[in-house]
Design an enzyme around this catalytic site. Sequence first.
Site: not given
Lengths: 555, 555
Positions: A70, A72, A93, A104, A272, A300, A381, A409
């Site tokens: 999201k 990205t 954010r 992460k 969230a 989310f 992808f 990406w």
Amino acid sequence: MMSDIEIAQGSKPLKITEVAAQAGVDEKYVEQYGGYKAKIDYSLLEETERPDGKLILVTAITPTPAGEGKTTTTVGLADGLRRIGKKAVVALREPSLGPVFGVKGGAAGGGWAQVVPMEDINLHFTGDFHAIGAANNLLAAMLDNHIYQGNALSIDPKRITWRRCVDMNDRQLRNVVDGLGGRVNGCPREDGYDITVASEVMAVLCLSRDVDDLKARLSRMIVGYTYEEKPVTAGDLKAAGAMAALLKDALKPNLVQTLEHTPAFIHGGPFANIAHGCNSIIATRMALKMGDYAVTEAGFGADLGAEKFLDIKCRMAGLIPSAVVVVATVRALKHHGGVAKADLGTENLAALERGLPNLLQHVENITTVFGLPCVVAVNAFPTDTRAELELVEKRCSELGVNVALSEVWAKGGEGGEALAREVVRLCEQPNHFSQSYSLDQGIEEKLETICKRIYRADGVVLTANAKKQAKQLESLGFGNLPICMAKTQYSFSDDAALLGAPRGFTVTVRNLKVSAGAGFIVALTGDIMTMPGLPKVPAAEKIDVDSTGRISGLF
Amino acid sequence: MMSDIEIAQGSKPLKITEVAAQAGVDEKYVEQYGGYKAKIDYSLLEETERPDGKLILVTAITPTPAGEGKTTTTVGLADGLRRIGKKAVVALREPSLGPVFGVKGGAAGGGWAQVVPMEDINLHFTGDFHAIGAANNLLAAMLDNHIYQGNALSIDPKRITWRRCVDMNDRQLRNVVDGLGGRVNGCPREDGYDITVASEVMAVLCLSRDVDDLKARLSRMIVGYTYEEKPVTAGDLKAAGAMAALLKDALKPNLVQTLEHTPAFIHGGPFANIAHGCNSIIATRMALKMGDYAVTEAGFGADLGAEKFLDIKCRMAGLIPSAVVVVATVRALKHHGGVAKADLGTENLAALERGLPNLLQHVENITTVFGLPCVVAVNAFPTDTRAELELVEKRCSELGVNVALSEVWAKGGEGGEALAREVVRLCEQPNHFSQSYSLDQGIEEKLETICKRIYRADGVVLTANAKKQAKQLESLGFGNLPICMAKTQYSFSDDAALLGAPRGFTVTVRNLKVSAGAGFIVALTGDIMTMPGLPKVPAAEKIDVDSTGRISGLF
């Protein structure tokens, strides 16, 4: 293949003063934090005569372990808009240190669609979260000191709701007993810590329009109840002024840039679940003031993030989005169709067909419930097949919604041009925005509306405890606040195992709490973890800095 | 009469880029934090070919409730040096939020001898202390997580020495039990919080010469002991790299200015009892690189602050001060002579005579023990009489030391010119600097040397416990570290009630702890409070910020 941090460190960012100047920000509003970060003074909002740009929300399908991308996509879309000649500004954010040191790594986009300097953004940035933690913990210290010094307000130590916080994954602090050590060392009581992003101060900062609103909201925050069950607020403890003084710089949005020099505000980051999960209202307003297109995201999936963005943030700030992007991946949709993570790289049209209703329900919610123009961005992808992409397009087109392949990406803004063009087109479409529920409804009725309209549940069940709380909150005058649903992010339902677009379920609300400063009622459908823990091998073990100050080990 | 904050807010500071330029700092080293604060990159130290200036230490008599004005004198002296044509730079400690919200209000000088922007300096400034707290608490989280995840290092939870910290006066956190709530929420154990200035990370940051030294020191920090009583370090937990990454900006000194535009570094602020109580080595070295005179201060009275500055900081950094200023007030000397606070405004030569030995012992320590040129600065109060001032001069001249009246609080740098001229003269005097003890001595011998030479005690007594600890520390290889005395600041002795220059006492050392990263052994003579509490009416209740971001209520 280059890692995110390698790409970021290999980039040639502009001086932040140049980014600001290109965006038309007068230098008097720019407070530099080093060469590549700045805070922008909020007085710009009052003093700039420029019509607001269009607001674009980026949201996503129900999250899966496969990842959606999201942030990205948000970054790449803005860069794509810029490449097709539009003035775009990003609003995101701020990352918390918890995930950075946990599992992460970084959280500033990925690949060729990132915001920089990613190391700083990920490593306490301009200090906003620490300021929020300090304000939160000053209030806690003043509260316990009040009790220690005689408790003139008759606060019941067993009914304190205010917790301390730290911007760290530290499970050891979830439940503590403090005030030990005898009479001079406080009053023993049960207490606990949340991660800073879960502090109500975070939500308050992100929902405040200006300093005065910030102070008023801080004052209204409830820290506990008296022996007579009356709420005690930060204002009662005379803490709001000093808390606001600690937050005076944190309230100013942080300006950075994407790898392609698009201006990006990164400001605030409330949870969230128990909060509303999007960047500050001030940052969004500033992005609208500076850009013809302000691209922002919500936490989310769209059932939580977009719903709260639209029902809470847009309602409080008087914002109307012009278009919504729902991000999906073929891999994640196959996961919703029941495919195990290891097999997501194989074409599987049947599984995709089974998973697609998840995407379609989110899309329908945007177009039908909220009345907003919508596009699906498929985050590409290499394993996606032509047949799979065509199936996604076909099902979306049946709802009158286009699909744009997003290759940001791998290609940066160039890979976001198709999406950008569709977004520009949508912004000129008719807009029938309305919130999903009305504030006039009772608390139970609002809950039922969200569960039925957004989640497609058969209904909502309140436990006896929650029913009692609903009555109490209404009698205290909080009945007309919006609802902030704290529900698993992994399902439309309150059962994380129900993937896709489940039907025939009810949602159980177990607890209702008011965040009186933020201005919403939190509805908890289960235990929500507000203090994460570190994994067996924390990401922190790999993070390092060399003698020149260069960071490694963020990814 | 104008308050400190009114004077500060009425001043017209230069842009920090201009302050840096006037000091000869290339702009490539300047990282602005808003218009009036900057961090200066430490690479300046390696890359600048300029002989170091003279180092001036400002210290004081034994503190009393009457106040001495050490920071005010430091600032005013530098401004005075500048007025008589010298290139002076200040180096000070950063204030902690604890006292700001507790009793003290601001801590950035006073009257017409202040550093600005005083609100920012007092209200988490550039975020260094929060970065230190985050590094401290990351280590704590990784430590508890290590135990939770299987405890491969066999850490004994009952022998953990690492505590969490927060930059706040919060007595409720002095003693806690954390890890409660069952198996998934950590391992229950006794724990506690210190204020951030008491964290060993603070001392480490302030004693590090560069990033590599910082990482090495962080690695050496001991967090607890195994079941076999072997020390466990931050390095063993693989935490040092991530901690240093959190500290990469905090390690860079902060540049601000005095009201008269003299450059001032404000950087680091370790406790002056369980740590060494002075600003960072990097800031001091930078002040020496930029100024012909670098004026710095040390915490508490000269028995603690100056002793540690000279025996710990100067030894580690290879610094040799050129002159020492001992600040006194007539009021405080009368207090040492037994006068109650209410009567300090009345001339009392007999009391002054009784109190003077306190000053004279500090002066003699500087000149005789440490072999350094010394001047006494009498911080002027309107109630001081001519006879009182003459008596101070007479007694000091008997030791071959001049007295300069300092009127910097009322007059700024003009009031510091006399002191400045004497300091310049002293810098050309012979310098026989040596530390008060040798590192080769055993731990008990070093303790005895400090107690006899500096405090003039008859000797030192170690409790049985302390004797055992001394042996253990020597067997662990820490025998050759310097000593950091944690003693009451209100007396030369370990009894706060013994004012003046007591004789015929012994000092009892009850506990010895190693700060292996900072590189000293802390000798505790009693209970040292490492987490203060808030008073009945905290200063925080009066602090506020208006809609333009202007702070009030700091004083």
